[in-house]
Design a protein around this motif. Structure first.
Motif, mmCIF file in Angstrom:
data_model
loop_
_atom_site.group_PDB
_atom_site.id
_atom_site.type_symbol
_atom_site.label_atom_id
_atom_site.label_comp_id
_atom_site.label_asym_id
_atom_site.label_seq_id
_atom_site.Cartn_x
_atom_site.Cartn_y
_atom_site.Cartn_z
ATOM 1 N N LEU A 45 0.837 -1.207 0.000
ATOM 2 C CA LEU A 45 0.000 0.000 0.000
ATOM 3 C C LEU A 45 0.866 1.249 0.000
ATOM 4 O O LEU A 45 0.582 2.216 -0.708
ATOM 5 N N GLY A 46 1.930 1.237 0.806
ATOM 6 C CA GLY A 46 2.838 2.376 0.830
ATOM 7 C C GLY A 46 3.498 2.563 -0.521
ATOM 8 O O GLY A 46 3.579 3.680 -1.048
ATOM 9 N N ALA A 47 3.955 1.461 -1.110
ATOM 10 C CA ALA A 47 4.661 1.533 -2.383
ATOM 11 C C ALA A 47 3.742 2.040 -3.489
ATOM 12 O O ALA A 47 4.026 3.030 -4.163
ATOM 13 N N TRP A 65 9.174 13.292 -2.275
ATOM 14 C CA TRP A 65 9.550 13.644 -0.900
ATOM 15 C C TRP A 65 8.318 13.774 -0.028
ATOM 16 O O TRP A 65 8.377 13.555 1.181
ATOM 17 N N ILE A 66 7.183 14.146 -0.647
ATOM 18 C CA ILE A 66 5.926 14.254 0.108
ATOM 19 C C ILE A 66 5.187 12.923 0.094
ATOM 20 O O ILE A 66 4.702 12.444 1.122
ATOM 21 N N THR A 67 5.134 12.302 -1.100
ATOM 22 C CA THR A 67 4.334 11.066 -1.188
ATOM 23 C C THR A 67 4.943 9.949 -0.352
ATOM 24 O O THR A 67 4.235 9.038 0.064
ATOM 25 N N LEU A 68 6.247 10.036 -0.104
ATOM 26 C CA LEU A 68 6.892 9.054 0.781
ATOM 27 C C LEU A 68 6.119 8.944 2.095
ATOM 28 O O LEU A 68 5.809 7.858 2.575
ATOM 29 N N TRP A 69 5.774 10.116 2.652
ATOM 30 C CA TRP A 69 5.066 10.131 3.937
ATOM 31 C C TRP A 69 3.585 9.840 3.745
ATOM 32 O O TRP A 69 2.958 9.202 4.598
ATOM 33 N N LEU A 70 3.038 10.298 2.622
ATOM 34 C CA LEU A 70 1.628 9.992 2.348
ATOM 35 C C LEU A 70 1.430 8.485 2.198
ATOM 36 O O LEU A 70 0.436 7.920 2.660
ATOM 37 N N GLY A 71 2.414 7.827 1.565
ATOM 38 C CA GLY A 71 2.354 6.373 1.435
ATOM 39 C C GLY A 71 2.292 5.724 2.809
ATOM 40 O O GLY A 71 1.500 4.804 3.052
ATOM 41 N N GLY A 72 3.116 6.256 3.726
ATOM 42 C CA GLY A 72 3.085 5.749 5.098
ATOM 43 C C GLY A 72 1.720 5.955 5.732
ATOM 44 O O GLY A 72 1.189 5.069 6.403
ATOM 45 N N LEU A 73 1.127 7.139 5.478
ATOM 46 C CA LEU A 73 -0.179 7.430 6.078
ATOM 47 C C LEU A 73 -1.276 6.521 5.510
ATOM 48 O O LEU A 73 -2.154 6.071 6.251
ATOM 49 N N ILE A 74 -1.197 6.229 4.196
ATOM 50 C CA ILE A 74 -2.184 5.315 3.601
ATOM 51 C C ILE A 74 -2.078 3.953 4.285
ATOM 52 O O ILE A 74 -3.082 3.356 4.683
#
Lengths: 289, 326, 243
Positions: B69-71, B86-95
Motif C-alpha cells: 500500500l505504501g509503495a 519527498w511528500i508522497t513518501l510520507w503519504l504512502g506511510g499514512l495510507i
C-alpha cells in the motif's frame, strides 16, 4: 440471467464447496486436536495433485488406483512431517506462534521442493469420466458430479470414523480435553500424528479430484490454504461439522458473488466475508461462544 | 529493556553507525550500495514487524499489505497528481497506517493467535488482488513503471545531491537516514511508559488490563505506527526501484523473507531484525547462483531457527556460553 | 477400612524434583503408598500436592528422582503405560469430555488395549456403583451437575481395572452432601481392594477416610504418618486445626 443458468451456478458452487469442505475439514481436524494452525496445509493439496498427476499421467496408472495411492502417500507424508517438527514444538512455551511460523517455513520448503522436482509447468490430468449430465436445461459435467459424490462419500466416511470407531473416539476425546484423554490411556501423540496424516490425506484427495479441472503447479497450495481458512472461520475453528457446512456455504456464496461481479473478484469476496465473520462472530457462524 | 544503555551498548551503536556512515567512502561500487539499500529497506520493514509481533505480542502475518500500500500509494500519487516523492513518501506511510487502523480494529478484539494470523493473511491477499485487478490504475500484473524519482537538492558544503539509478550513494544515505529515524522512534517508544505497558500486554493481557492499560487503544496505536513505518519503507522502495508489480510489492514471499530475517536475528530484540536483514540479504547475494534455492533456504532457516534457536542469532552467544544461573 | 495385617508397598516415590520453567514445584519429595489402602496428600494451595499426582501419572516431567510402581521404575513414562500397569487417575475438576455422552465418557475409560476386554463387565460394575450412569447414558456429560460429573469421572477412571486410583482434589467445588457421597464411593472403591491416593486441603475431611497421609508445604514433605499421628502432631493442630 435465466433461471437454469443460475441454478447451474449454484450447483457448481456446491460442488466447489464440497472440495472446500474437504480442505477446511483437514485444517479443522488439526486445529481441533492440537490447536495448531497448519500453514503448510495447502502444500498437502499441492503435493496430492502432483502425486496424482505423476501416478496417473506419467506412469499411466488407472486413476482408480492412482488416486488412493496418492492419498495414502500424502497420509504418510503428513504423519512424517508432524513427527519431525510439530510434535516437538507443541511441547514448548510459545507453541502457538512457533507452530505457525514453522509450518509457514515448511510450506515454503515443500513449495520450492516441488518446483525443483516437478518444474514450474502447469500440469493437468484428463477427466476421470467424460460427458455431461443433462437435467432439463441444467448441464453439469459428470466429472463435477463425480467430485461431489466422492466428497459426500468422504464426509460420510469421516463422520462414521469420528463417531463410531476407536480412533474416532480418541480423536474427539483428545480435542475436547487433552489431559483427560491422556489419563484414560489415549496415546495423544499418536492421535496427533494420525490427525495430521488424515488432514494431509483429505487435502490430497481434494487435489486429486480437482486435478482435471484446476491445473497443478508448485504455487497451487497457497490459494487453497487461504480458502481453507475462510472455511474454518465460517464454521468455527476446529469444528469438523462446521468446516463441512462452511465449505458448502462458501462455495455457494462465491458462485452467487461471481455472478454478480466477475470471477477475478472471487477471492476478494470470500476473504471479505471471512473478515466480516471474524468481526461479527469470531467463534464461527454455527458454533457457540 | 528499560535498563539504561550501558557504555558497551552505546559503543556498539556508535561503531555500527560510524561504519554505516563511512562505508560509501570505502566503496562506491553500485552493486554493494544496491545490496546495502535493500538491507536497510528490509531492516526497516523487519523492525516494524518486530514491533507488533516481538514487542507487542500481536502475531500478524500480513504486513506485506502495508508495504504494498505504501509503495503503490506513493507511486500513484506521485505519478497521477504530480506530487513530489519527498511528500508522497510520507503519504504512502499514512495510507498504510490508515489501512492498519482499519484492519487493526477487528483483529484487536480477538485474542486467538490463529484468528489474527488468518485475518492478516487474508487482508494482505485482498490488497494484492485489488492492486492486480484495478489494472486501469495500477497496470496490474504488467507492472507499474515510470515512477517519479526523488528530486535532487544542493547541500551546503557538499554540493549537489542527485538521485539516479546510476549513483546509488545518495539513496544509501537516504535509506540510512530513514532507518535511523525509524529505529529512534521504535527504541524511544519501547523505552517509554507506553513501551512498558506494551510488554505487559504481551506477557499477560489480563495483568496489563488490571494495571489500567487501555488495551484496545494501545494495540491499535502500535499497529498503526508499525503499518506507517512499513508503508514508508514500501514508498521508498517504489521510488528507488522505479517499478512495482503486485507480486514483488505485496507477495507473500516478501513477508516470509521478513519473518525469516526477524526470526534469524531474534524476535523481540532491537538488534535482531537489523542483524537478520543484513545477514540474510548479504547471504542471499553471495549465493546468487543458487537463486532457485533462495526460498527453499528461507523455509529451512525458519524451521531450523524455530526448532533449535528460538530466540535468534543475537542470543547465540548466551546459548553457547551460558551465564551461570543464580 | 480394608487394612491388611502387613501392608504391602505398592508405590515408592523417591526424591522427586519437578521444575516448571524457572520455578521448582517439588523438592526431593519421597512418599510410599501401600496396596489396598487409602492415602491422603494434604497441603495448602500451591504446595505441590496436585503436581505429585501428575508426576506419578506421567503427566508432568520429573526432573530428577524416581517413581517405582510394584518394583518397576515408571519415572516419566507416558500416561497410557500407567493405565496398562494398573494406575488410573481422576483429574482435578473432573475434566470430562463435555461434548460426549455419559456412555462415551465412561467407555473411553476402557480405551486402552490392555483393558478393552474387561469393558463390558466393568461397565456393569461401575453402573451398579453409580446407578445414575445407567439412567443418563445418552446425556451429554457437560450438562450434568458437578457431583454427577464427579461420579462419571470416577467411573471412567475405574473402567481400566486399576490397582491404584489417583484422585486430584475429588471434593473441589462440591456441596457437603455430595462430598459425603464421594467419600462413600472412595470407601466402596477401596473395599474392592483398590488403593486410593487423593489430595485435599481440608485435614479433617481427609482423615475421615484415609489410613495415612503426607503433608506437603511449598513442595516439601513436612510430615507423614497415620491419620491419628498426624491429627495429634503440633504442626497440624496449630496450623490446620487452629488449636
Amino acid at each position: 440471467m435465466n433461471l437454469a443458468i443460475f441454478i447451474e451456478q449454484i450447483l457448481n458452487g456446491l460442488i466447489t464447496g464440497s472440495m472446500y469442505a474437504l480442505i477446511g475439514s483437514g485444517i479443522a481436524l488439526v486445529y481441533g486436536t492440537m490447536k495448531v494452525l497448519n500453514l503448510a496445509h495447502g502444500e498437502f493439496y499441492m503435493l496430492g495433485g502432483y502425486f496424482t498427476w505423476y501416478l496417473a499421467v506419467s506412469l499411466g496408472i488407472n486413476p482408480a488406483i492412482a488416486i488412493p495411492a496418492a492419498v495414502a502417500i500424502a497420509f504418510c507424508l503428513g504423519m512424517l512431517i508432524q513427527k519431525l517438527t510439530v510434535e516437538y514444538l507443541i511441547l514448548r512455551d510459545n507453541w502457538a506462534f512457533t507452530t505457525i511460523a514453522a509450518t509457514m517455513g515448511l510450506s515454503i520448503i515443500l513449495q520450492n521442493a516441488a518446483l525443483l522436482v516437478f518444474g514450474a509447468n502447469f500440469n493437468t490430468v484428463p477427466s476421470y469420466v467424460s460427458g455431461v449430465m443433462v437435467l432439463g436445461d441444467i448441464r453439469i459435467s459428470w466429472q463435477r458430479v463425480l467430485i461431489f459424490v466422492v466428497a459426500l462419500a468422504t464426509i460420510g466416511f469421516m463422520t462414521w470414523l469420528l463417531k463410531y470407531t476407536r480412533l474416532g473416539w480418541s480423536i474427539r476425546a483428545t480435542s475436547q480435553d487433552r489431559d483427560a484423554a491422556q489419563v484414560v490411556g489415549i496415546p495423544v501423540k499418536r492421535v496427533y500424528m494420525i490427525c495430521f496424516g488424515l488432514a494431509a490425506a483429505l487435502g490430497a484427495l481434494a487435489a486429486a479430484m480437482l486435478a482435471p479441472i484446476n491445473a497443478i503447479n508448485p504455487w497451487s497450495g497457497m490459494p487453497v490454504l487461504l480458502k481453507g481458512f475462510v472455511v474454518v472461520v465460517l464454521g468455527g475453528l476446529g469444528s469438523f461439522p462446521g468446516a463441512i457446512i462452511g465449505g458448502l456455504l462458501l462455495g455457494v456464496v462465491e458462485a452467487v458473488g461471481v455472478q454478480l461481479t466477475s470471477s477475478e473478484w472471487r477471492d476478494v469476496i470470500s476473504f471479505t466475508l471471512m473478515i466480516a465473520v471474524i468481526w461479527w462472530r469470531p467463534w464461527g457462524l454455527f458454533g457457540k461462544k | 529493556m528499560f535498563k539504561p544503555l550501558t557504555q558497551k551498548s552505546w559503543a556498539g551503536i556508535g561503531a555500527a553507525l560510524a561504519l554505516a556512515l563511512v562505508l560509501p567512502l570505502i566503496t562506491r561500487d553500485p552493486y554493494v550500495m544496491h545490496v546495502m539499500v535493500l538491507v536497510m529497506i528490509f531492516a526497516i520493514f523487519a523492525s516494524a514487524w518486530n514491533l507488533v509481533t516481538g514487542f507487542g505480542g500481536l502475531k500478524t502475518f500480513g504486513h506485506h499489505a502495508f508495504f504494498g500500500l505504501g509503495a503503490y500509494g506513493s507511486a500513484l500519487l506521485a505519478l497521477n497528481l504530480g506530487l513530489s516523492p519527498w511528500i508522497t513518501l510520507w503519504l504512502g506511510g499514512l495510507i498504510a497506517a490508515a489501512a492498519g487502523l482499519l484492519i487493526g480494529t477487528p483483529i484487536l478484539r480477538i485474542r486467538s493467535m490463529p484468528h489474527v494470523a488468518i485475518v492478516t493473511l487474508g487482508f494482505a491477499e485482498i490488497v494484492r488482488i485489488c492492486i492486480a485487478n484495478f489494472s486501469g490504475l495500477t497496470r496490474g500484473e504488467m507492472g507499474l513503471w515510470g515512477i517519479p524519482q526523488f528530486e535532487g537538492f544542493t547541500l551546503p558544503g557538499i554540493g549537489k545531491v542527485t538521485f539516479s539509478p546510476a549513483d546509488k550513494v545518495s539513496f544509501y544515505y537516504l535509506a540510512l537516514a530513514l532507518l535511523v529515524l525509524m529505529m529512534v522512534v521504535i527504541v524511544r517508544l519501547m523505552r517509554s511508559k507506553t513501551g512498558l505497558a506494551m510488554l505487559a500486554m504481551r506477557d499477560g493481557e489480563d495483568a496489563a488490563e488490571s494495571l489500567g492499560v487501555n488495551l484496545t487503544r494501545m494495540k491499535l496505536m502500535v499497529f498503526g505506527l508499525s503499518a506507517f513505518i512499513v508503508g514508508v519503507a514500501g514508498a521508498f522502495y517504489a521510488h528507488y526501484l522505479l517499478i512495482l508489480t503486485p507480486a514483488s510489492a505485496v507477495g507473500v514471499d516478501l513477508m516470509i523473507s521478513i519473518i525469516a530475517m526477524v526470526l534469524v536475528g531474534g524476535l523481540g530484540t532491537f538488534a535482531g531484525p537489523l542483524v537478520g536483514a543484513l545477514v540474510l540479504t548479504v547471504l542471499i547475494e553471495l549465493m546468487r547462483d543458487l537463486e532457485n534455492y533462495r526460498l527453499l533456504g528461507y523455509g529451512l532457516l525458519i524451521v531450523l531457527i524455530v526448532m533449535f534457536l528460538p530466540r535468534g542469532l543475537v542470543t547465540l552467544r548466551e546459548r553457547l556460553f551460558p551465564r551461570p544461573q543464580e | 477400612m480394608a487394612t491388611e495385617p502387613t501392608p504391602k508397598l505398592m508405590l515408592d516415590v523417591q526424591n522427586v524434583n519437578v521444575i516448571y520453567g524457572n520455578y521448582q514445584v517439588l523438592w526431593d519429595v519421597s512418599m510410599q503408598a501401600n496396596a489396598g489402602q487409602v492415602m491422603a496428600v494434604l497441603g495448602p494451595n500451591g504446595s505441590g500436592k496436585s503436581t505429585i499426582l501428575k508426576a506419578i501419572m506421567g503427566l508432568t516431567p520429573v526432573r530428577s528422582g524416581k517413581v517405582i510402581f510394584e518394583g518397576e521404575d515408571i519415572t516419566n513414562r507416558p500416561a497410557h503405560e500407567m493405565i496398562e500397569r494398573g494406575i488410573s487417575m481422576v483429574l482435578e475438576r473432573r475434566r470430562l469430555f463435555t461434548g460426549m455422552t455419559v456412555y462415551e465418557n465412561v467407555m473411553l475409560g476402557a480405551y486402552h488395549k490392555s483393558v478393552q476386554k474387561y469393558a463390558k463387565e466393568r461397565l456393569e460394575w461401575v453402573e451398579s456403583l453409580f446407578p445414575i450412569l445407567k439412567e443418563r447414558r445418552d446425556q451429554v456429560a457437560g450438562k450434568m451437575s458437578g457431583g454427577e460429573q464427579q461420579m462419571v469421572a470416577i467411573a471412567r477412571a475405574l473402567m481400566s481395572k486399576p490397582k491404584m486410583l489417583l484422585m486430584d482434589e475429588p471434593y473441589l467445588g462440591l456441596t457437603p452432601r455430595i462430598v459425603g457421597q464421594i467419600a462413600e464411593i472412595i470407601h466402596k472403591v477401596n473395599a474392592e481392594g483398590i488403593a486410593v491416593i487423593f489430595n485435599e486441603q481440608n485435614v479433617k475431611l481427609s482423615f475421615g477416610i484415609s489410613n495415612y497421609g503426607y503433608l506437603l508445604e511449598s513442595g516439601r514433605v513436612m510430615l507423614n504418618g497415620t491419620g491419628e499421628e498426624m491429627m495429634n502432631s503440633d504442626v497440624i493442630r496449630r496450623v490446620y486445626l487452629g488449636e
